[in-house]
Scaffold this motif. Structure first.
Motif, PDB file in Angstrom:
ATOM      1  N   LEU A  31       0.844  -1.195   0.000  1.00  0.00           N
ATOM      2  CA  LEU A  31       0.000   0.000   0.000  1.00  0.00           C
ATOM      3  C   LEU A  31       0.878   1.243   0.000  1.00  0.00           C
ATOM      4  N   VAL A  32       0.639   2.135  -0.934  1.00  0.00           N
ATOM      5  CA  VAL A  32       1.160   3.498  -0.887  1.00  0.00           C
ATOM      6  C   VAL A  32       0.045   4.391  -1.410  1.00  0.00           C
ATOM      7  N   LYS A  33      -0.484   5.241  -0.560  1.00  0.00           N
ATOM      8  CA  LYS A  33      -1.670   6.011  -0.942  1.00  0.00           C
ATOM      9  C   LYS A  33      -1.597   7.423  -0.379  1.00  0.00           C
ATOM     10  N   GLY A  34      -1.934   8.383  -1.215  1.00  0.00           N
ATOM     11  CA  GLY A  34      -1.933   9.774  -0.802  1.00  0.00           C
ATOM     12  C   GLY A  34      -3.314  10.235  -0.369  1.00  0.00           C
ATOM     13  N   TYR A  35      -3.326  11.190   0.559  1.00  0.00           N
ATOM     14  CA  TYR A  35      -4.567  11.742   1.098  1.00  0.00           C
ATOM     15  C   TYR A  35      -4.410  13.259   1.242  1.00  0.00           C
ATOM     16  N   GLY A  36      -5.477  13.992   0.996  1.00  0.00           N
ATOM     17  CA  GLY A  36      -5.450  15.422   1.229  1.00  0.00           C
ATOM     18  C   GLY A  36      -4.662  16.174   0.173  1.00  0.00           C
ATOM     19  N   MET A  37      -4.130  17.343   0.586  1.00  0.00           N
ATOM     20  CA  MET A  37      -3.551  18.276  -0.359  1.00  0.00           C
ATOM     21  C   MET A  37      -2.049  18.480  -0.124  1.00  0.00           C
ATOM     22  N   ALA A  38      -1.312  18.462  -1.233  1.00  0.00           N
ATOM     23  CA  ALA A  38       0.116  18.781  -1.194  1.00  0.00           C
ATOM     24  C   ALA A  38       0.342  20.279  -1.290  1.00  0.00           C
ATOM     25  N   ASP A  39      -0.584  20.992  -1.919  1.00  0.00           N
ATOM     26  CA  ASP A  39      -0.495  22.440  -2.087  1.00  0.00           C
ATOM     27  C   ASP A  39      -1.902  23.000  -1.978  1.00  0.00           C
ATOM     28  N   LEU A  40      -2.210  23.647  -0.875  1.00  0.00           N
ATOM     29  CA  LEU A  40      -3.558  24.139  -0.628  1.00  0.00           C
ATOM     30  C   LEU A  40      -3.909  25.312  -1.537  1.00  0.00           C
ATOM     31  N   GLU A  41      -2.931  26.149  -1.822  1.00  0.00           N
ATOM     32  CA  GLU A  41      -3.216  27.328  -2.636  1.00  0.00           C
ATOM     33  C   GLU A  41      -3.511  26.968  -4.087  1.00  0.00           C
ATOM     34  N   ASP A  42      -2.762  26.025  -4.625  1.00  0.00           N
ATOM     35  CA  ASP A  42      -2.932  25.651  -6.023  1.00  0.00           C
ATOM     36  C   ASP A  42      -3.820  24.424  -6.211  1.00  0.00           C
ATOM     37  N   GLY A  43      -4.317  23.860  -5.116  1.00  0.00           N
ATOM     38  CA  GLY A  43      -5.239  22.742  -5.212  1.00  0.00           C
ATOM     39  C   GLY A  43      -4.614  21.461  -5.718  1.00  0.00           C
ATOM     40  N   GLN A  44      -3.350  21.230  -5.379  1.00  0.00           N
ATOM     41  CA  GLN A  44      -2.655  20.023  -5.817  1.00  0.00           C
ATOM     42  C   GLN A  44      -2.802  18.929  -4.756  1.00  0.00           C
ATOM     43  N   ALA A  45      -3.345  17.792  -5.158  1.00  0.00           N
ATOM     44  CA  ALA A  45      -3.566  16.691  -4.216  1.00  0.00           C
ATOM     45  C   ALA A  45      -2.272  15.941  -3.926  1.00  0.00           C
TER      46      ALA A  45
END
Length: 392
Positions: free
Chosen positions: A72-86
């Motif tokens: 398992l390798v899974k991303g959650y949430g935002m990497a960049d809140l201003e630019d909307g990058q998940a």
């Protein structure tokens, strides 16, 4: 004797270190490989969703390795809140003090090459360091040197934002008015100064910057693709922005130059690389069994007590873990574990291997304090659903 201790600690399988039985090469899975893994992944999803719902976590990546395979390798949430990058599975995070096990491993490699002894006095490498009496390389690595950790409010407010090289950092540490907190070997106190100095020893003995030594000694031989000594000036695709909390809301953290962290906390990486690193370390691909035994052997004070016996329980009332050389060792909720956490402005991470479960779990977050409690919920969600002990 030491080899027998590590054999007992790591267990018979799958980490058959003493038999030189390497685990299979990690295989990255885009999705869980079994029904059990699917159930576990769903439990982790809920834990992460609940944390994100508080709006006090920007994002994170969870990675799990089981039996030498990444399941398992899974991303959650935002990497960049201003630019909307998940956040994606390959998003890059700063790992903070998880760096310390890399520094320790490099020094153990130098021990194996005959270039260093853990009993060497630090005066051998820092001849101008004031009052070094009795302090050895081992004391730097197990947090019993007594040298004051530079990471206090004075340094952070006056210099933390400015770029420093290793020489400047060692000079600052040596020039602190409160140079020592206690006589060497009499107490344990987590110490970033000591690991900056340990990183400086790597540089002195290799004749290369820490970044180059890390790349040549560990990163390239293990085939790690995203593990680098960080530099905030470098443009890094897939890099997460870091966040803190202000008035209970997500905001940018206090400015910090990662250069001040050195061998104590300056590495950036991904969840996949972190899992591959632990697989390699515990499969005997980094240092010899006797060196790893030293890294996970609980340190003792001069009076014979384990360092954990001289420390107070944590805020949650749990007994503190023992500490070896760059690695914490202990038991939590019935599971033995080996690893480390890491915090640096805007980021918080944890990486632990559970030898009896044949499992490693990593959580990388881009929020101050984001992993501190969340990691244990993630670990419980994964291990608990396999029939292991769960938190009370």
């Amino acid at each position: 004797m030491r080899n027998r201790r590590i054999a007992r600690w790591l267990g018979a399988a799958p980490l058959l270190l003493l038999m030189a039985q390497a685990l299979p090469a990690p295989a990255l899975a885009g999705a869980p490989r079994s029904a059990a893994a699917t159930i576990n992944s769903g439990s982790v999803d809920k834990v992460m969703a609940d944390s994100l719902a508080t709006q006090k976590l920007a994002g994170g990546v969870v990675g799990v390795m089981k039996g030498g395979k990444i399941v398992l390798v899974k991303g959650y949430g935002m990497a960049d809140l201003e630019d909307g990058q998940a956040v994606k599975p390959d998003t890059i995070f700063r790992i903070g003090s998880i760096t310390k096990q890399f520094t320790s491993a490099m020094l153990m490699m130098l021990v194996e090459r005959g270039q260093l002894s853990l009993s060497d006095p630090i005066s051998k490498y820092f001849p101008d360091f004031p009052h070094p009496e009795g302090i050895t390389v081992r004391h730097l690595l197990d947090h019993t040197s007594g040298i004051h950790s530079y990471t206090d409010k004075v340094f952070m407010a006056s210099r933390g934002w400015r770029e420093h090289d290793t020489k400047e950092m060692v000079s600052y540490i040596a020039g602190q008015d409160n140079l020592t907190d206690f006589p060497v070997g009499t107490e344990y106190r987590y110490n970033n100064s000591a690991y900056v100095m340990a990183g400086a020893i790597v540089e002195k003995l290799t004749g290369k910057p820490y970044a180059v030594a890390l790349d040549e000694m560990i990163v390239k031989p293990l085939g790690l693709t995203d593990t680098v000594y960080d530099d905030e000036r470098t443009i890094v695709p897939r890099r997460a922005k870091g966040y803190g909390l202000r008035d209970g809301k997500l905001a940018y953290p206090v400015a910090l130059s990662v250069s001040v962290s050195g061998g104590a906390g300056a590495i950036r990486s991904t969840a996949t690389d972190m899992l591959r690193w632990h697989e390699a370390l515990f499969a005997g691909k980094v240092v010899k069994p006797e060196s790893l035994a030293l890294m996970i052997e609980p340190a003792k004070l001069k009076d014979g007590r384990l360092t954990s016996q001289a420390r107070k329980p944590g805020p949650d009332g749990r007994a503190p873990m023992d500490y070896g050389l760059g690695l914490g060792v202990g038991t939590r909720d019935g599971h033995r574990l080996i690893g480390h956490g890491g915090a640096i402005n805007g980021f918080n991470a944890m990486l632990y291997t559970y030898p009896d479960d044949g499992t490693s779990i990593v959580l990388l977050t881009n929020t101050d304090g984001g992993a501190n409690e969340l990691y244990w919920k993630v670990a419980q969600a994964w291990l608990g659903s396999q029939g292991g002990a769960t938190s009370k």
